[in-house]
Design an enzyme around this catalytic site. Structure first.
Site, PDB file in Angstrom:
ATOM      1  N   GLY A  16       0.835  -1.204   0.000  1.00 30.55           N
ATOM      2  CA  GLY A  16       0.000   0.000   0.000  1.00 30.55           C
ATOM      3  C   GLY A  16       0.869   1.254   0.000  1.00 30.55           C
ATOM      4  CE1 TYR A  17       1.774   7.941  -0.641  1.00 33.02           C
ATOM      5  CE2 TYR A  17       0.173   8.433   1.072  1.00 33.02           C
ATOM      6  CZ  TYR A  17       1.191   8.838   0.239  1.00 33.02           C
ATOM      7  OH  TYR A  17       1.622  10.137   0.285  1.00 33.02           O
ATOM      8  CB  SER A 130      -5.665   7.854  11.992  1.00 26.24           C
ATOM      9  OG  SER A 130      -6.155   9.022  11.384  1.00 26.24           O
ATOM     10  CE1 TYR A 155      -8.943   4.192   8.514  1.00 25.33           C
ATOM     11  CE2 TYR A 155      -9.209   6.496   9.150  1.00 25.33           C
ATOM     12  CZ  TYR A 155      -8.394   5.431   8.809  1.00 25.33           C
ATOM     13  OH  TYR A 155      -7.032   5.601   8.776  1.00 25.33           O
ATOM     14  CE  LYS A 159      -6.565   2.965  11.104  1.00 31.75           C
ATOM     15  NZ  LYS A 159      -5.680   1.827  10.818  1.00 31.75           N
ATOM     16  NE  ARG A 236      -7.840  18.359   7.956  1.00 33.56           N
ATOM     17  CZ  ARG A 236      -8.779  19.221   8.339  1.00 33.56           C
ATOM     18  NH1 ARG A 236      -8.440  20.352   8.950  1.00 33.56           N
ATOM     19  NH2 ARG A 236     -10.049  18.970   8.136  1.00 33.56           N
TER      20      ARG A 236
HETATM   21  P1  NAD Z   1      -3.416   1.644   1.539  1.00 33.22           P
HETATM   22  O1  NAD Z   1      -4.821   1.261   1.251  1.00 33.22           O
HETATM   23  O2  NAD Z   1      -2.628   2.234   0.444  1.00 33.22           O
HETATM   24  O3  NAD Z   1      -2.608   0.391   2.102  1.00 33.22           O
HETATM   25  C1  NAD Z   1      -3.202  -0.637   2.847  1.00 33.22           C
HETATM   26  C2  NAD Z   1      -2.752  -1.940   2.237  1.00 33.22           C
HETATM   27  O4  NAD Z   1      -3.310  -3.010   3.010  1.00 33.22           O
HETATM   28  C3  NAD Z   1      -3.231  -2.145   0.792  1.00 33.22           C
HETATM   29  O5  NAD Z   1      -2.135  -2.553   0.011  1.00 33.22           O
HETATM   30  C4  NAD Z   1      -4.297  -3.251   0.892  1.00 33.22           C
HETATM   31  O6  NAD Z   1      -4.298  -4.059  -0.268  1.00 33.22           O
HETATM   32  C5  NAD Z   1      -3.838  -3.997   2.129  1.00 33.22           C
HETATM   33  N1  NAD Z   1      -4.911  -4.660   2.875  1.00 33.22           N
HETATM   34  C6  NAD Z   1      -6.070  -4.145   3.349  1.00 33.22           C
HETATM   35  N2  NAD Z   1      -6.750  -5.076   4.042  1.00 33.22           N
HETATM   36  C7  NAD Z   1      -6.010  -6.222   4.022  1.00 33.22           C
HETATM   37  C8  NAD Z   1      -6.157  -7.510   4.559  1.00 33.22           C
HETATM   38  N3  NAD Z   1      -7.232  -7.858   5.254  1.00 33.22           N
HETATM   39  N4  NAD Z   1      -5.184  -8.415   4.339  1.00 33.22           N
HETATM   40  C9  NAD Z   1      -4.086  -8.098   3.617  1.00 33.22           C
HETATM   41  N5  NAD Z   1      -3.877  -6.892   3.093  1.00 33.22           N
HETATM   42  C10 NAD Z   1      -4.830  -5.952   3.289  1.00 33.22           C
HETATM   43  O7  NAD Z   1      -3.447   2.611   2.810  1.00 33.22           O
HETATM   44  P2  NAD Z   1      -2.288   3.508   3.423  1.00 33.22           P
HETATM   45  O8  NAD Z   1      -2.589   4.924   3.120  1.00 33.22           O
HETATM   46  O9  NAD Z   1      -0.955   2.968   3.070  1.00 33.22           O
HETATM   47  O10 NAD Z   1      -2.582   3.290   4.969  1.00 33.22           O
HETATM   48  C11 NAD Z   1      -1.906   2.324   5.740  1.00 33.22           C
HETATM   49  C12 NAD Z   1      -2.440   2.339   7.151  1.00 33.22           C
HETATM   50  O11 NAD Z   1      -2.300   3.638   7.697  1.00 33.22           O
HETATM   51  C13 NAD Z   1      -3.915   1.984   7.286  1.00 33.22           C
HETATM   52  O12 NAD Z   1      -4.089   1.259   8.468  1.00 33.22           O
HETATM   53  C14 NAD Z   1      -4.584   3.337   7.390  1.00 33.22           C
HETATM   54  O13 NAD Z   1      -5.801   3.262   8.073  1.00 33.22           O
HETATM   55  C15 NAD Z   1      -3.548   4.111   8.193  1.00 33.22           C
HETATM   56  N6  NAD Z   1      -3.618   5.566   7.999  1.00 33.22           N
HETATM   57  C16 NAD Z   1      -3.557   6.087   6.752  1.00 33.22           C
HETATM   58  C17 NAD Z   1      -3.636   7.459   6.564  1.00 33.22           C
HETATM   59  C18 NAD Z   1      -3.579   8.052   5.180  1.00 33.22           C
HETATM   60  O14 NAD Z   1      -3.925   9.203   5.036  1.00 33.22           O
HETATM   61  N7  NAD Z   1      -3.139   7.355   4.157  1.00 33.22           N
HETATM   62  C19 NAD Z   1      -3.770   8.307   7.672  1.00 33.22           C
HETATM   63  C20 NAD Z   1      -3.804   7.738   8.952  1.00 33.22           C
HETATM   64  C21 NAD Z   1      -3.730   6.359   9.106  1.00 33.22           C
HETATM   65  C1  UD1 Z   2      -9.105  12.752   5.792  1.00 35.61           C
HETATM   66  C2  UD1 Z   2      -9.828  11.880   6.779  1.00 35.61           C
HETATM   67  C3  UD1 Z   2      -8.828  11.312   7.785  1.00 35.61           C
HETATM   68  C4  UD1 Z   2      -7.731  10.566   7.052  1.00 35.61           C
HETATM   69  C5  UD1 Z   2      -7.080  11.512   6.035  1.00 35.61           C
HETATM   70  C6  UD1 Z   2      -6.117  10.769   5.184  1.00 35.61           C
HETATM   71  C7  UD1 Z   2     -12.084  12.817   6.956  1.00 35.61           C
HETATM   72  C8  UD1 Z   2     -13.057  13.572   7.818  1.00 35.61           C
HETATM   73  N1  UD1 Z   2     -10.845  12.649   7.462  1.00 35.61           N
HETATM   74  O1  UD1 Z   2      -8.530  13.830   6.506  1.00 35.61           O
HETATM   75  O2  UD1 Z   2      -9.474  10.430   8.663  1.00 35.61           O
HETATM   76  O3  UD1 Z   2      -6.762  10.129   7.969  1.00 35.61           O
HETATM   77  O4  UD1 Z   2      -8.090  12.032   5.153  1.00 35.61           O
HETATM   78  O5  UD1 Z   2      -5.233  11.621   4.544  1.00 35.61           O
HETATM   79  O6  UD1 Z   2     -12.411  12.393   5.852  1.00 35.61           O
HETATM   80  N2  UD1 Z   2     -10.068  19.703   0.761  1.00 35.61           N
HETATM   81  C9  UD1 Z   2     -10.589  20.606  -0.149  1.00 35.61           C
HETATM   82  N3  UD1 Z   2     -10.962  20.143  -1.379  1.00 35.61           N
HETATM   83  C10 UD1 Z   2     -10.846  18.821  -1.737  1.00 35.61           C
HETATM   84  C11 UD1 Z   2     -10.301  17.911  -0.802  1.00 35.61           C
HETATM   85  C12 UD1 Z   2      -9.932  18.379   0.445  1.00 35.61           C
HETATM   86  O7  UD1 Z   2     -10.706  21.790   0.142  1.00 35.61           O
HETATM   87  O8  UD1 Z   2     -11.226  18.475  -2.872  1.00 35.61           O
HETATM   88  C13 UD1 Z   2      -9.651  20.175   2.087  1.00 35.61           C
HETATM   89  C14 UD1 Z   2     -10.423  19.570   3.241  1.00 35.61           C
HETATM   90  O9  UD1 Z   2     -11.524  20.351   3.578  1.00 35.61           O
HETATM   91  C15 UD1 Z   2      -9.366  19.566   4.350  1.00 35.61           C
HETATM   92  C16 UD1 Z   2      -8.033  19.463   3.592  1.00 35.61           C
HETATM   93  O10 UD1 Z   2      -8.310  19.808   2.249  1.00 35.61           O
HETATM   94  O11 UD1 Z   2      -9.381  20.778   5.012  1.00 35.61           O
HETATM   95  C17 UD1 Z   2      -7.440  18.067   3.656  1.00 35.61           C
HETATM   96  O12 UD1 Z   2      -8.429  17.135   3.244  1.00 35.61           O
HETATM   97  P1  UD1 Z   2      -8.120  15.573   3.098  1.00 35.61           P
HETATM   98  O13 UD1 Z   2      -6.907  15.367   2.267  1.00 35.61           O
HETATM   99  O14 UD1 Z   2      -9.385  14.923   2.653  1.00 35.61           O
HETATM  100  O15 UD1 Z   2      -7.728  15.116   4.568  1.00 35.61           O
HETATM  101  P2  UD1 Z   2      -8.543  15.265   5.948  1.00 35.61           P
HETATM  102  O16 UD1 Z   2      -9.929  15.680   5.712  1.00 35.61           O
HETATM  103  O17 UD1 Z   2      -7.723  16.088   6.862  1.00 35.61           O
END
Ligand code: NAD
Ligand code: UD1
Length: 340
Positions: A16-17, A130, A155, A159, A236
């Site tokens: 994943g990412y 998160s 979601y 967490k 943010r």
């Molecule tokens: P992502 O979706 O890119 O990566 C998650 C990976 O887990 C994917 O490759 C998916 O295929 C795999 N996956 C999901 N469920 C699975 C399962 N049951 N078994 C095996 N593989 C599975 O997401 P990410 O952005 O890399 O996020 C990673 C973690 O960080 C997640 O737990 C997410 O909730 C947390 N997180 C992400 C963000 C964000 O903004 N990206 C913010 C806060 C927390």
């Molecule tokens: C969202 C999730 C958060 C998650 C995070 C992942 C919600 C309420 N929260 O956070 O749980 O961990 O994504 O990165 O969904 N914005 C615009 N225009 C757009 C998109 C976003 O103005 O088209 C603004 C939003 O209002 C916000 C900021 O950009 O103020 C960031 O938005 P976003 O990237 O979606 O992240 P969060 O909302 O902070």
């Protein structure tokens, strides 16, 4: 200091990412890495890209972490020292529509991992939490002491529950756990070989910005300009995904070096800088020399006005600090967008 090259880290969601960037950093640092991913939100080609960047190959299992038997086999085959558990579903909006799906995937996978960590003498677990656990904090910046508010989505609830379950399970004392509360992860690897792969029209700001600048989307909508912030748009704490990946290495080191002060620890992982949406737009245009078409729209329901981190605990105890700035985040996201 332990020799890290002898240590094996199992990474769930490692394609994943955030997982893929972390796997690269682990391999480069000399860890043996086992990746488990069911490809529910990632692509197989990311595995080849990881090898290309790191010049080393992790072991890969295409398995579901919710499948306890499959996961038990992996733990039987390998002596794992630390698990980093990324695997989860992460779309806030989808979790409101399909809450049960989120509880099933995010909690069953965690319960399985906890059982396997406990049964197989694994030293510790690093858990993806998160900033969403704070909701809209009353006091900023948010510290680890800032109380949880009732989650608005399944979601966010997974967490909060995840952290609570980990705290209870580790209190019996056989292994350590570190929960990392990520703020807003953005950006991509400097090689532009790996990055975020959003499905469909993105909800998050950065992929929306890069896809609009690329001409894939017509126009960005700024969700509200009447907030009580410097320019009226939401604030943010954006953090570069490579800095975030390195925070996981710091957490692994703390577990392996037996430096944890308690069985279950939590850390904010952000930069401490709050940036508004309009500041992102301006910085994007200045950095890329591209004009970004945008309009001001209504507030998005559920959005917090301002969220940014106090990450001083991570700096003091994990010896980790974000080093990449907004320009790095924008440049790398833009370079990645141009490869898609
Ligand atoms: P992502 O979706 O890119 O990566 C998650 C990976 O887990 C994917 O490759 C998916 O295929 C795999 N996956 C999901 N469920 C699975 C399962 N049951 N078994 C095996 N593989 C599975 O997401 P990410 O952005 O890399 O996020 C990673 C973690 O960080 C997640 O737990 C997410 O909730 C947390 N997180 C992400 C963000 C964000 O903004 N990206 C913010 C806060 C927390
Ligand atoms: C969202 C999730 C958060 C998650 C995070 C992942 C919600 C309420 N929260 O956070 O749980 O961990 O994504 O990165 O969904 N914005 C615009 N225009 C757009 C998109 C976003 O103005 O088209 C603004 C939003 O209002 C916000 C900021 O950009 O103020 C960031 O938005 P976003 O990237 O979606 O992240 P969060 O909302 O902070």
């Amino acid at each position: 200091m332990m020799n890290m090259t002898e240590k094996t880290v199992l990474v769930t969601g490692g394609l994943g990412y955030i997982g893929s960037h972390t796997v690269v950093e682990l391999l480069v640092a000399g860890y043996q890495v086992i990746v488990v991913d069911n490809l529910s939100n990632s692509e197989r080609f990311i595995f080849d890209r990881i090898i290309k960047i790191a010049q080393k190959e992790p072991v890969f299992y295409q398995d579901d972490v919710c499948d306890l038997a499959a996961m038990s086999n992996i733990f039987k085959k390998h002596q794992v020292d630390v698990v980093i558990h990324f695997a989860a579903f992460k779309s806030v909006g989808e979790s409101v529509e399909k809450p049960l799906l989120y509880y099933q995937n995010n909690l069953i996978s965690l319960l399985n991992i906890l059982q396997l960590v406990q049964e197989n003498s694994v030293e510790g677990l690093v858990f993806s939490s998160s900033a969403t656990v704070y909701g809209e904090p009353d006091v900023l910046p948010a510290t680890e002491e800032t109380p949880f508010i009732k989650a608005l989505s399944a979601y966010g609830s997974t967490k909060q529950m995840g952290e609570e379950i980990i705290e209870m399970v580790t209190s019996s004392g056989v292994f350590k756990a570190i929960s990392l509360r990520y703020f807003n992860p953005v950006g991509a690897h400097e090689t532009a070989l790996i990055g975020e792969l959003p499905k469909g029209i993105p909800n998050n700001l950065f992929p929306y910005v890069t896809q609009t600048a690329k001409g894939k989307l017509a126009m960005l909508t700024v969700f509200g300009d009447d907030y009580n912030t410097v320019d009226g748009t939401c604030v943010r704490d954006y953090i570069h995904v490579v800095d975030l990946a390195k925070a996981h290495l710091a957490a692994c080191r703390r577990i392996i070096n037996q430096e944890c002060q308690s069985a279950s620890e939590v850390y904010n992982i952000g930069t401490g800088n709050g940036t508004t949406v309009l500041e992102i737009i301006k910085q994007f245009e200045a950095t890329t020399d591209k004009l970004l078409p945008y309009k001001i729209g209504a507030r998005r329901p559920g959005d917090a006005e301002a969220v940014y981190a106090d990450s001083s605990k991570a700096e003091k105890e994990l010896l980790w600090k974000a080093t990449l700035n907004l320009k790095d985040m924008i440049q790398s996201s833009w370079a990645w967008e141009n490869t898609l």
